[in-house]
Motif scaffolding. Structure first.
Motif, PDB file in Angstrom:
ATOM      1  N   GLY A  10       0.842  -1.189   0.000  1.00  0.00           N
ATOM      2  CA  GLY A  10       0.000   0.000   0.000  1.00  0.00           C
ATOM      3  C   GLY A  10       0.873   1.233   0.000  1.00  0.00           C
ATOM      4  O   GLY A  10       2.050   1.177   0.352  1.00  0.00           O
ATOM      5  N   THR A  11       0.305   2.349  -0.386  1.00  0.00           N
ATOM      6  CA  THR A  11       1.087   3.579  -0.490  1.00  0.00           C
ATOM      7  C   THR A  11       1.000   4.452   0.751  1.00  0.00           C
ATOM      8  O   THR A  11       1.712   5.442   0.862  1.00  0.00           O
ATOM      9  N   GLY A  12       0.142   4.087   1.688  1.00  0.00           N
ATOM     10  CA  GLY A  12      -0.003   4.881   2.903  1.00  0.00           C
ATOM     11  C   GLY A  12       1.227   4.793   3.777  1.00  0.00           C
ATOM     12  O   GLY A  12       1.980   3.817   3.717  1.00  0.00           O
ATOM     13  N   ASP A  13       1.426   5.822   4.600  1.00  0.00           N
ATOM     14  CA  ASP A  13       2.567   5.812   5.505  1.00  0.00           C
ATOM     15  C   ASP A  13       2.310   4.862   6.669  1.00  0.00           C
ATOM     16  O   ASP A  13       1.243   4.254   6.786  1.00  0.00           O
ATOM     17  N   ALA A  14       3.310   4.715   7.534  1.00  0.00           N
ATOM     18  CA  ALA A  14       3.221   3.782   8.657  1.00  0.00           C
ATOM     19  C   ALA A  14       1.988   4.028   9.510  1.00  0.00           C
ATOM     20  O   ALA A  14       1.292   3.078   9.891  1.00  0.00           O
ATOM     21  N   ASP A  15       1.691   5.278   9.814  1.00  0.00           N
ATOM     22  CA  ASP A  15       0.529   5.564  10.663  1.00  0.00           C
ATOM     23  C   ASP A  15      -0.767   5.057  10.039  1.00  0.00           C
ATOM     24  O   ASP A  15      -1.614   4.479  10.721  1.00  0.00           O
ATOM     25  N   SER A  16      -0.932   5.239   8.733  1.00  0.00           N
ATOM     26  CA  SER A  16      -2.167   4.763   8.102  1.00  0.00           C
ATOM     27  C   SER A  16      -2.203   3.237   8.058  1.00  0.00           C
ATOM     28  O   SER A  16      -3.268   2.639   8.225  1.00  0.00           O
ATOM     29  N   VAL A  17      -1.062   2.604   7.856  1.00  0.00           N
ATOM     30  CA  VAL A  17      -0.991   1.140   7.863  1.00  0.00           C
ATOM     31  C   VAL A  17      -1.381   0.616   9.242  1.00  0.00           C
ATOM     32  O   VAL A  17      -2.203  -0.295   9.377  1.00  0.00           O
ATOM     33  N   ILE A  18      -0.801   1.201  10.271  1.00  0.00           N
ATOM     34  CA  ILE A  18      -1.063   0.761  11.647  1.00  0.00           C
ATOM     35  C   ILE A  18      -2.524   0.995  12.022  1.00  0.00           C
ATOM     36  O   ILE A  18      -3.164   0.126  12.634  1.00  0.00           O
ATOM     37  N   ASN A  19      -3.069   2.128  11.638  1.00  0.00           N
ATOM     38  CA  ASN A  19      -4.485   2.395  11.919  1.00  0.00           C
ATOM     39  C   ASN A  19      -5.397   1.406  11.197  1.00  0.00           C
ATOM     40  O   ASN A  19      -6.402   0.967  11.750  1.00  0.00           O
ATOM     41  N   TRP A  20      -5.040   1.034   9.965  1.00  0.00           N
ATOM     42  CA  TRP A  20      -5.816   0.042   9.225  1.00  0.00           C
ATOM     43  C   TRP A  20      -5.757  -1.309   9.927  1.00  0.00           C
ATOM     44  O   TRP A  20      -6.785  -1.981  10.075  1.00  0.00           O
ATOM     45  N   TRP A  21      -4.543  -1.720  10.350  1.00  0.00           N
ATOM     46  CA  TRP A  21      -4.421  -2.974  11.100  1.00  0.00           C
ATOM     47  C   TRP A  21      -5.317  -2.955  12.333  1.00  0.00           C
ATOM     48  O   TRP A  21      -6.033  -3.907  12.604  1.00  0.00           O
ATOM     49  N   ASP A  22      -5.255  -1.861  13.082  1.00  0.00           N
ATOM     50  CA  ASP A  22      -6.021  -1.751  14.323  1.00  0.00           C
ATOM     51  C   ASP A  22      -7.521  -1.805  14.044  1.00  0.00           C
ATOM     52  O   ASP A  22      -8.269  -2.498  14.729  1.00  0.00           O
ATOM     53  N   ALA A  23      -7.967  -1.101  13.018  1.00  0.00           N
ATOM     54  CA  ALA A  23      -9.397  -1.060  12.686  1.00  0.00           C
ATOM     55  C   ALA A  23      -9.922  -2.411  12.207  1.00  0.00           C
ATOM     56  O   ALA A  23     -11.106  -2.709  12.387  1.00  0.00           O
ATOM     57  N   SER A  24      -9.051  -3.237  11.640  1.00  0.00           N
ATOM     58  CA  SER A  24      -9.492  -4.543  11.133  1.00  0.00           C
ATOM     59  C   SER A  24      -9.933  -5.468  12.262  1.00  0.00           C
ATOM     60  O   SER A  24     -10.737  -6.375  12.035  1.00  0.00           O
ATOM     61  N   GLY A  25      -9.380  -5.269  13.459  1.00  0.00           N
ATOM     62  CA  GLY A  25      -9.733  -6.106  14.597  1.00  0.00           C
ATOM     63  C   GLY A  25      -9.133  -7.497  14.579  1.00  0.00           C
ATOM     64  O   GLY A  25      -9.446  -8.326  15.436  1.00  0.00           O
ATOM     65  N   HIS A  26      -8.245  -7.786  13.639  1.00  0.00           N
ATOM     66  CA  HIS A  26      -7.645  -9.117  13.542  1.00  0.00           C
ATOM     67  C   HIS A  26      -6.390  -9.283  14.392  1.00  0.00           C
ATOM     68  O   HIS A  26      -5.887 -10.403  14.502  1.00  0.00           O
ATOM     69  N   GLY A  27      -5.883  -8.199  14.948  1.00  0.00           N
ATOM     70  CA  GLY A  27      -4.675  -8.283  15.761  1.00  0.00           C
ATOM     71  C   GLY A  27      -3.405  -8.450  14.960  1.00  0.00           C
ATOM     72  O   GLY A  27      -2.352  -8.750  15.501  1.00  0.00           O
ATOM     73  N   VAL A  28      -3.488  -8.256  13.650  1.00  0.00           N
ATOM     74  CA  VAL A  28      -2.323  -8.392  12.779  1.00  0.00           C
ATOM     75  C   VAL A  28      -1.488  -7.123  12.850  1.00  0.00           C
ATOM     76  O   VAL A  28      -2.020  -6.012  12.804  1.00  0.00           O
ATOM     77  N   ALA A  29      -0.184  -7.285  12.967  1.00  0.00           N
ATOM     78  CA  ALA A  29       0.758  -6.157  12.954  1.00  0.00           C
ATOM     79  C   ALA A  29       2.170  -6.713  12.900  1.00  0.00           C
ATOM     80  O   ALA A  29       2.415  -7.843  13.314  1.00  0.00           O
ATOM     81  N   ALA A  30       3.080  -5.915  12.417  1.00  0.00           N
ATOM     82  CA  ALA A  30       4.504  -6.229  12.486  1.00  0.00           C
ATOM     83  C   ALA A  30       5.086  -5.505  13.702  1.00  0.00           C
ATOM     84  O   ALA A  30       4.447  -4.627  14.279  1.00  0.00           O
ATOM     85  N   HIS A  31       6.289  -5.862  14.060  1.00  0.00           N
ATOM     86  CA  HIS A  31       6.959  -5.154  15.153  1.00  0.00           C
ATOM     87  C   HIS A  31       7.302  -3.721  14.742  1.00  0.00           C
ATOM     88  O   HIS A  31       7.201  -2.803  15.552  1.00  0.00           O
ATOM     89  N   PHE A  32       7.689  -3.549  13.474  1.00  0.00           N
ATOM     90  CA  PHE A  32       8.114  -2.244  12.969  1.00  0.00           C
ATOM     91  C   PHE A  32       7.539  -2.004  11.581  1.00  0.00           C
ATOM     92  O   PHE A  32       7.367  -2.939  10.798  1.00  0.00           O
ATOM     93  N   VAL A  33       7.328  -0.724  11.256  1.00  0.00           N
ATOM     94  CA  VAL A  33       7.014  -0.295   9.899  1.00  0.00           C
ATOM     95  C   VAL A  33       8.034   0.779   9.533  1.00  0.00           C
ATOM     96  O   VAL A  33       8.247   1.728  10.295  1.00  0.00           O
ATOM     97  N   VAL A  34       8.666   0.609   8.360  1.00  0.00           N
ATOM     98  CA  VAL A  34       9.674   1.552   7.883  1.00  0.00           C
ATOM     99  C   VAL A  34       9.074   2.362   6.736  1.00  0.00           C
ATOM    100  O   VAL A  34       8.736   1.810   5.685  1.00  0.00           O
ATOM    101  N   ASN A  35       8.943   3.658   6.955  1.00  0.00           N
ATOM    102  CA  ASN A  35       8.415   4.560   5.935  1.00  0.00           C
ATOM    103  C   ASN A  35       9.431   4.784   4.824  1.00  0.00           C
ATOM    104  O   ASN A  35      10.635   4.570   4.995  1.00  0.00           O
TER     105      ASN A  35
END
Length: 180
Positions: free
Chosen positions: A25-50
């Motif tokens: 995706g083209t969104g920055d780390a904050d948008s990626v993390i917010n999308w993960w959180d909103a999905s409710g699946h608990g999916v995330a990486a330890h780090f996101v590199v912009n």
């Protein structure tokens, strides 16, 4: 960091791999993390590199993050991982008989690079930040983890893109994106 992304303890003796991913995706780390959180699946990486080289940490290194998911059947044995009780598996859904193994999350750190396969090169600032992040993880654990990309764990993933292949080879042999 968000506690909702932590799925159990990962003491240093369990750290074996660094798994690299593209966000696709083209969104920055904050948008990626917010999308993960909103999905409710608990999916995330330890780090996101912009793309600009800034790094956002989502999960503490001593916690399990759900970044690798289910892998090819037989990969727990191949990678020396196992599906054990440290991982709470909250939000994890099995994807089919061909991908039954679920050990990698408990033995790895996940890093997402903001990038879409086929969209062009990875910026130098992003690769430099990844170099530094890998060095930080090595220092944190006092050893070098094996570096793989997500598609090594589960066939068919787009992670990482073909543009990353030479960098991945360099990370695996020299722990940096460019041989010096």
């Amino acid at each position: 960091m968000r506690t909702s992304f932590a799925h159990g303890p990962k003491p240093a003796e369990f750290q074996r791999y660094i798994v690299l991913h593209d966000t696709e995706g083209t969104g920055d780390a904050d948008s990626v993390i917010n999308w993960w959180d909103a999905s409710g699946h608990g999916v995330a990486a330890h780090f996101v590199v912009n793309r600009d080289g800034s790094v956002v940490q989502c999960v503490a290194l001593d916690n399990i993050a759900h970044h690798a998911g289910y892998g090819d059947t037989g990969h727990n044995d191949f990678y020396g991982t196992c599906d054990e009780s440290r991982d709470d598996k909250v939000g994890a859904d099995q994807i089919g008989g061909w991908a039954r193994d679920y050990g990698m999350n408990s033995y790895s750190v996940g890093i997402e690079l903001v990038h879409v396969g086929g969209s062009g090169p990875y910026p130098e600032a992003q690769l430099d930040a990844l170099d530094n992040l890998i060095a930080y993880i090595d220092a944190y654990y006092g050893s070098e983890s094996t570096i793989i990309d997500h598609k090594a764990w589960r066939t068919g993933n787009s992670d990482t893109s073909p543009e990353f292949a030479s960098f991945l080879a360099n990370y695996q042999s020299h722990r940096r994106h460019a041989v010096q």
